[in-house]
Scaffold this motif. Structure first.
Motif, mmCIF file in Angstrom:
data_model
loop_
_atom_site.group_PDB
_atom_site.id
_atom_site.type_symbol
_atom_site.label_atom_id
_atom_site.label_comp_id
_atom_site.label_asym_id
_atom_site.label_seq_id
_atom_site.Cartn_x
_atom_site.Cartn_y
_atom_site.Cartn_z
ATOM 1 N N PHE A 103 -44.930 -18.251 29.939
ATOM 2 C CA PHE A 103 -44.313 -16.932 29.863
ATOM 3 C C PHE A 103 -43.098 -16.788 30.778
ATOM 4 O O PHE A 103 -42.378 -15.812 30.694
ATOM 5 C CB PHE A 103 -45.335 -15.836 30.219
ATOM 6 N N TRP A 104 -42.871 -17.743 31.673
ATOM 7 C CA TRP A 104 -41.748 -17.624 32.607
ATOM 8 C C TRP A 104 -40.394 -17.544 31.904
ATOM 9 O O TRP A 104 -39.543 -16.781 32.339
ATOM 10 C CB TRP A 104 -41.764 -18.741 33.641
ATOM 11 N N PRO A 105 -40.141 -18.304 30.812
ATOM 12 C CA PRO A 105 -38.849 -18.152 30.133
ATOM 13 C C PRO A 105 -38.632 -16.743 29.582
ATOM 14 O O PRO A 105 -37.521 -16.204 29.664
ATOM 15 C CB PRO A 105 -38.908 -19.174 28.997
ATOM 16 N N THR A 106 -39.676 -16.138 29.050
ATOM 17 C CA THR A 106 -39.569 -14.768 28.546
ATOM 18 C C THR A 106 -39.282 -13.804 29.691
ATOM 19 O O THR A 106 -38.455 -12.893 29.569
ATOM 20 C CB THR A 106 -40.873 -14.366 27.832
ATOM 21 N N LEU A 107 -39.933 -14.019 30.818
ATOM 22 C CA LEU A 107 -39.694 -13.190 31.990
ATOM 23 C C LEU A 107 -38.268 -13.368 32.505
ATOM 24 O O LEU A 107 -37.628 -12.394 32.920
ATOM 25 C CB LEU A 107 -40.698 -13.542 33.092
ATOM 26 N N ALA A 108 -37.754 -14.585 32.459
ATOM 27 C CA ALA A 108 -36.390 -14.850 32.921
ATOM 28 C C ALA A 108 -35.368 -14.092 32.081
ATOM 29 O O ALA A 108 -34.434 -13.488 32.615
ATOM 30 C CB ALA A 108 -36.099 -16.347 32.887
ATOM 31 N N PRO A 115 -30.395 -3.795 34.292
ATOM 32 C CA PRO A 115 -29.032 -3.414 34.655
ATOM 33 C C PRO A 115 -28.589 -3.810 36.065
ATOM 34 O O PRO A 115 -27.556 -4.428 36.227
ATOM 35 C CB PRO A 115 -29.036 -1.892 34.500
ATOM 36 N N VAL A 116 -29.311 -3.490 37.105
ATOM 37 C CA VAL A 116 -28.850 -3.775 38.462
ATOM 38 C C VAL A 116 -29.267 -5.170 38.919
ATOM 39 O O VAL A 116 -28.457 -5.940 39.438
ATOM 40 C CB VAL A 116 -29.379 -2.703 39.445
ATOM 41 N N LEU A 117 -30.527 -5.528 38.697
ATOM 42 C CA LEU A 117 -31.015 -6.835 39.115
ATOM 43 C C LEU A 117 -30.493 -7.972 38.242
ATOM 44 O O LEU A 117 -30.478 -9.121 38.664
ATOM 45 C CB LEU A 117 -32.546 -6.872 39.084
ATOM 46 N N GLY A 118 -30.077 -7.647 37.033
ATOM 47 C CA GLY A 118 -29.579 -8.667 36.120
ATOM 48 C C GLY A 118 -28.399 -9.432 36.694
ATOM 49 O O GLY A 118 -28.239 -10.626 36.450
ATOM 50 N N TRP A 119 -27.562 -8.736 37.476
ATOM 51 C CA TRP A 119 -26.407 -9.386 38.101
ATOM 52 C C TRP A 119 -26.867 -10.517 39.019
ATOM 53 O O TRP A 119 -26.292 -11.595 39.013
ATOM 54 C CB TRP A 119 -25.604 -8.360 38.896
ATOM 55 N N LEU A 120 -27.911 -10.284 39.780
ATOM 56 C CA LEU A 120 -28.432 -11.308 40.684
ATOM 57 C C LEU A 120 -28.970 -12.512 39.914
ATOM 58 O O LEU A 120 -28.719 -13.657 40.277
ATOM 59 C CB LEU A 120 -29.536 -10.718 41.568
ATOM 60 N N PHE A 121 -29.684 -12.244 38.824
ATOM 61 C CA PHE A 121 -30.284 -13.324 38.046
ATOM 62 C C PHE A 121 -29.284 -14.035 37.137
ATOM 63 O O PHE A 121 -29.623 -15.024 36.512
ATOM 64 C CB PHE A 121 -31.464 -12.795 37.224
ATOM 65 N N GLN A 122 -28.050 -13.531 37.059
ATOM 66 C CA GLN A 122 -27.032 -14.195 36.263
ATOM 67 C C GLN A 122 -26.057 -15.002 37.121
ATOM 68 O O GLN A 122 -25.073 -15.526 36.595
ATOM 69 C CB GLN A 122 -26.270 -13.168 35.420
ATOM 70 N N GLN A 123 -26.340 -15.129 38.395
ATOM 71 C CA GLN A 123 -25.522 -15.972 39.253
ATOM 72 C C GLN A 123 -25.706 -17.441 38.849
ATOM 73 O O GLN A 123 -26.758 -17.820 38.355
ATOM 74 C CB GLN A 123 -25.891 -15.761 40.723
#
Length: 140
Positions: A103-108, A115-123
């Motif tokens: 399930f980790w890929p779906t969570l990723a 919206p706000v946290l997505g920027w961090l995870f798109q680094q």
């Protein structure tokens, strides 16, 4: 296109799963209180079974690739119930990670769209870590 039907059984299952996570969290916060941890485990397992059904749960937990996680989670559950909460939670955590690693890929993907946290995870460094696991299939 198949839609996800939310009937009363699934609503109750999701509620029980949520309460299971909440009681487990409280059990950890209160210095591994074995009563709260045991109640959280029972609620979590019964919630998962109600949410995805008995047959799907049995197939998921007894699948050959998930067998190591099932054994670890089961032994950890027994250790929490008999009164060894720290060792039991370590084994349960290991089993949980092994069981739900599909399930980790779906969570990723979900985390990258917030919206706000997505920027961090798109680094670049974080995204390369997530892209490594993106093509895998969810186990249920």
């Amino acid at each position: 296109m198949m839609s996800f039907e939310m009937n009363d059984r699934k609503k109750i299952g999701l509620g029980l799963t949520g309460f299971g996570v909440f009681f487990s969290f409280l059990g950890i916060i209160f210095f591994f209180d074995k009563g709260l941890l045991a109640m959280g485990n029972i609620l979590f397992i019964s919630g998962v079974i109600l949410t995805i059904g008995l047959k799907s749960s049995t197939q998921f937990f007894m699948k050959r690739s998930n067998f190591k996680g099932t054994i670890s989670f089961g032994i950890g559950f027994v250790l929490v119930v008999i009164g060894w909460p720290i060792l039991g939670m370590i084994l349960e955590t290991y089993g949980f990670v092994i069981l739900f690693s599909g399930f980790w890929p779906t969570l990723a993907v979900f985390l990258q769209k917030i919206p706000v946290l997505g920027w961090l995870f798109q680094q670049p460094y974080v995204r390369s870590f997530f892209d490594r696991y993106r093509g895998k299939r969810v186990p249920v």
